[in-house]
Design a protein around this motif. Structure first.
Motif, PDB file in Angstrom:
ATOM      1  N   MET A 172      12.455  79.938  -5.988  1.00 50.42           N
ATOM      2  CA  MET A 172      13.221  78.941  -6.712  1.00 50.42           C
ATOM      3  C   MET A 172      13.588  79.448  -8.107  1.00 50.42           C
ATOM      4  SD  MET A 172      13.723  76.740  -4.481  1.00 50.42           S
ATOM      5  CE  MET A 172      14.439  75.315  -5.228  1.00 50.42           C
ATOM      6  N   GLU A 173      12.757  80.351  -8.632  1.00 45.73           N
ATOM      7  CA  GLU A 173      13.041  80.927  -9.938  1.00 45.73           C
ATOM      8  C   GLU A 173      14.366  81.685  -9.911  1.00 45.73           C
ATOM      9  OE1 GLU A 173      10.896  84.214 -12.668  1.00 45.73           O
ATOM     10  OE2 GLU A 173       9.589  82.647 -11.863  1.00 45.73           O
ATOM     11  N   GLN A 174      14.614  82.387  -8.812  1.00 47.15           N
ATOM     12  CA  GLN A 174      15.868  83.134  -8.663  1.00 47.15           C
ATOM     13  C   GLN A 174      17.065  82.185  -8.619  1.00 47.15           C
ATOM     14  OE1 GLN A 174      16.284  86.501  -8.682  1.00 47.15           O
ATOM     15  NE2 GLN A 174      18.482  86.170  -8.590  1.00 47.15           N
ATOM     16  N   VAL A 175      16.911  81.059  -7.942  1.00 40.92           N
ATOM     17  CA  VAL A 175      17.984  80.056  -7.874  1.00 40.92           C
ATOM     18  C   VAL A 175      18.315  79.571  -9.277  1.00 40.92           C
ATOM     19  CG1 VAL A 175      18.586  77.746  -7.043  1.00 40.92           C
ATOM     20  CG2 VAL A 175      17.423  79.344  -5.523  1.00 40.92           C
ATOM     21  N   ARG A 183      17.770  81.149 -12.102  1.00 42.76           N
ATOM     22  CA  ARG A 183      18.401  82.248 -12.845  1.00 42.76           C
ATOM     23  C   ARG A 183      19.870  82.384 -12.475  1.00 42.76           C
ATOM     24  NH1 ARG A 183      13.747  85.231 -12.297  1.00 42.76           N
ATOM     25  NH2 ARG A 183      14.539  86.284 -10.458  1.00 42.76           N
ATOM     26  N   ASP A 184      20.165  82.304 -11.172  1.00 46.13           N
ATOM     27  CA  ASP A 184      21.541  82.495 -10.706  1.00 46.13           C
ATOM     28  C   ASP A 184      22.446  81.304 -11.031  1.00 46.13           C
ATOM     29  OD1 ASP A 184      20.821  84.939  -9.705  1.00 46.13           O
ATOM     30  OD2 ASP A 184      20.757  84.285  -7.603  1.00 46.13           O
ATOM     31  N   TRP A 185      21.929  80.088 -10.884  1.00 45.63           N
ATOM     32  CA  TRP A 185      22.791  78.906 -10.925  1.00 45.63           C
ATOM     33  C   TRP A 185      22.407  77.872 -11.971  1.00 45.63           C
ATOM     34  CZ3 TRP A 185      26.243  81.236  -8.527  1.00 45.63           C
ATOM     35  CH2 TRP A 185      25.986  81.974  -7.375  1.00 45.63           C
ATOM     36  N   GLY A 186      21.427  78.174 -12.799  1.00 45.14           N
ATOM     37  CA  GLY A 186      20.996  77.227 -13.820  1.00 45.14           C
ATOM     38  C   GLY A 186      22.122  76.804 -14.744  1.00 45.14           C
ATOM     39  N   GLY A 187      22.988  77.738 -15.120  1.00 46.86           N
ATOM     40  CA  GLY A 187      24.129  77.412 -15.993  1.00 46.86           C
ATOM     41  C   GLY A 187      25.069  76.409 -15.352  1.00 46.86           C
ATOM     42  N   VAL A 188      25.326  76.582 -14.065  1.00 43.69           N
ATOM     43  CA  VAL A 188      26.197  75.642 -13.355  1.00 43.69           C
ATOM     44  C   VAL A 188      25.549  74.257 -13.317  1.00 43.69           C
ATOM     45  CG1 VAL A 188      27.309  75.117 -11.144  1.00 43.69           C
ATOM     46  CG2 VAL A 188      27.206  77.472 -11.949  1.00 43.69           C
ATOM     47  N   LEU A 189      24.265  74.225 -13.010  1.00 44.63           N
ATOM     48  CA  LEU A 189      23.554  72.951 -12.932  1.00 44.63           C
ATOM     49  C   LEU A 189      23.535  72.236 -14.280  1.00 44.63           C
ATOM     50  CD1 LEU A 189      20.600  74.080 -10.660  1.00 44.63           C
ATOM     51  CD2 LEU A 189      22.648  72.810  -9.975  1.00 44.63           C
ATOM     52  N   TRP A 227      29.707  73.528  -6.358  1.00 44.91           N
ATOM     53  CA  TRP A 227      29.306  74.386  -5.237  1.00 44.91           C
ATOM     54  C   TRP A 227      30.337  75.488  -5.013  1.00 44.91           C
ATOM     55  CZ3 TRP A 227      24.515  73.889  -3.722  1.00 44.91           C
ATOM     56  CH2 TRP A 227      23.864  72.664  -3.906  1.00 44.91           C
ATOM     57  N   VAL A 228      31.608  75.125  -5.091  1.00 48.44           N
ATOM     58  CA  VAL A 228      32.668  76.122  -4.914  1.00 48.44           C
ATOM     59  C   VAL A 228      32.597  77.142  -6.050  1.00 48.44           C
ATOM     60  CG1 VAL A 228      35.165  76.458  -4.825  1.00 48.44           C
ATOM     61  CG2 VAL A 228      34.115  74.568  -3.561  1.00 48.44           C
ATOM     62  N   TRP A 229      32.341  76.666  -7.258  1.00 43.49           N
ATOM     63  CA  TRP A 229      32.171  77.564  -8.402  1.00 43.49           C
ATOM     64  C   TRP A 229      31.048  78.563  -8.111  1.00 43.49           C
ATOM     65  CZ3 TRP A 229      30.335  75.313 -13.781  1.00 43.49           C
ATOM     66  CH2 TRP A 229      30.203  76.346 -14.701  1.00 43.49           C
ATOM     67  N   MET A 230      29.937  78.078  -7.594  1.00 49.51           N
ATOM     68  CA  MET A 230      28.802  78.961  -7.305  1.00 49.51           C
ATOM     69  C   MET A 230      29.149  80.014  -6.263  1.00 49.51           C
ATOM     70  SD  MET A 230      25.417  76.613  -7.170  1.00 49.51           S
ATOM     71  CE  MET A 230      25.472  75.012  -7.904  1.00 49.51           C
ATOM     72  N   ILE A 231      29.812  79.601  -5.199  1.00 49.66           N
ATOM     73  CA  ILE A 231      30.054  80.563  -4.116  1.00 49.66           C
ATOM     74  C   ILE A 231      31.255  81.462  -4.370  1.00 49.66           C
ATOM     75  CG2 ILE A 231      28.830  79.250  -2.354  1.00 49.66           C
ATOM     76  CD1 ILE A 231      31.371  78.123  -1.367  1.00 49.66           C
ATOM     77  N   LEU A 232      32.018  81.166  -5.433  1.00 46.32           N
ATOM     78  CA  LEU A 232      33.099  82.069  -5.818  1.00 46.32           C
ATOM     79  C   LEU A 232      32.719  82.916  -7.037  1.00 46.32           C
ATOM     80  CD1 LEU A 232      36.311  79.913  -5.245  1.00 46.32           C
ATOM     81  CD2 LEU A 232      35.347  81.706  -3.794  1.00 46.32           C
ATOM     82  N   THR A 233      31.449  82.879  -7.413  1.00 48.10           N
ATOM     83  CA  THR A 233      30.970  83.719  -8.504  1.00 48.10           C
ATOM     84  C   THR A 233      30.765  85.133  -7.966  1.00 48.10           C
ATOM     85  OG1 THR A 233      29.831  81.837  -9.477  1.00 48.10           O
ATOM     86  CG2 THR A 233      29.125  84.021 -10.196  1.00 48.10           C
ATOM     87  N   PRO A 234      31.336  86.129  -8.643  1.00 52.38           N
ATOM     88  CA  PRO A 234      31.207  87.512  -8.151  1.00 52.38           C
ATOM     89  C   PRO A 234      29.756  88.005  -8.183  1.00 52.38           C
ATOM     90  CG  PRO A 234      32.928  87.343  -9.826  1.00 52.38           C
ATOM     91  CD  PRO A 234      32.198  86.042  -9.820  1.00 52.38           C
ATOM     92  N   ARG A 235      29.466  88.896  -7.252  1.00 47.85           N
ATOM     93  CA  ARG A 235      28.160  89.565  -7.190  1.00 47.85           C
ATOM     94  C   ARG A 235      28.404  91.061  -7.182  1.00 47.85           C
ATOM     95  NH1 ARG A 235      23.331  86.692  -4.497  1.00 47.85           N
ATOM     96  NH2 ARG A 235      23.708  84.643  -5.345  1.00 47.85           N
ATOM     97  N   ASP A 236      27.421  91.789  -7.577  1.00 54.61           N
ATOM     98  CA  ASP A 236      27.527  93.244  -7.589  1.00 54.61           C
ATOM     99  C   ASP A 236      27.068  93.779  -6.233  1.00 54.61           C
ATOM    100  OD1 ASP A 236      27.966  95.801  -8.485  1.00 54.61           O
ATOM    101  OD2 ASP A 236      26.004  95.974  -9.445  1.00 54.61           O
TER     102      ASP A 236
END
Length: 188
Positions: free
Chosen positions: A1-4, A6-12, A58-67
């Motif tokens: 959950m820590e990773q979630v 880190r990845d999406w805390g800003g969106v939330l 949710w769309v914002w999250m899944i359209l966020t680029p990844r390396d």
């Protein structure tokens, strides 16, 4: 959950900060609707704002680029099977997350539009939205997996959420008019 987090805390946090604005937008829309009764104006406004505001993060999250390199998985259920061989937390986050992507749309769309009132229609609405998002992920080379399993889960989430709002689904105009409208149209 820590990773979630880190990845999406800003969106939330952005969503939480935007809640007061969403309330104001809903109230403003309801006040602008002078052509319909107040209760109906609020119902429409809540449905429209809820569908958009509940889907965009949710769309914002899944359209966020990844390396990572982009991938396509067109084989149904293969991604899900692979998911369940890994850590349970990852499987839960992925499945629940995908079910929630179009859940707000599935919940509110039939409340606003009688034409979308049906589980099959909501599944199709979720599938169309999901295909669009998966296509964007691939076309924009966001380093994500474009998967048919994501489409199936997103569409299922829209349909299941629609079931939760079934009591409030919009009805055709004749049904909303009440019994007086039916008796005045009969000829006998």
């Amino acid at each position: 959950m820590e990773q979630v987090w880190r990845d999406w805390g800003g969106v939330l946090l952005a969503v939480l900060a935007g809640l007061p604005l969403l309330v104001l937008v809903t109230a403003g829309l309801a006040r602008l609707r002078r052509d319909v009764p107040a209760g109906q104006a609020w119902r429409r406004s809540v449905a429209e704002v809820g569908a958009v505001a509940g889907t965009l993060p949710w769309v914002w999250m899944i359209l966020t680029p990844r390396d990572a390199p982009r991938q396509v998985d067109p084989v149904p259920l293969r991604d899900l099977a692979d998911l369940f061989t890994g850590p349970p937390v990852t499987a839960v986050v992925q499945v629940v997350g995908n079910l929630l992507v179009f859940a707000a749309l599935g919940f509110f769309a039939p409340v606003r539009l009688a034409a979308l009132a049906g589980i099959g229609r909501l599944f199709l609405l979720g599938a169309v939205g999901s295909v669009l998002v998966e296509t964007l992920q691939y076309a924009l080379d966001l380093g994500r997996v474009s998967s048919v399993d994501d489409v199936l889960l997103n569409a299922t989430g829209a349909a299941l959420a629609g079931l939760l709002s079934r009591h409030w689904w919009a009805r055709p105009a004749a049904a909303l008019a009440g019994p007086a409208a039916v008796t005045t149209t009969r000829r006998g």
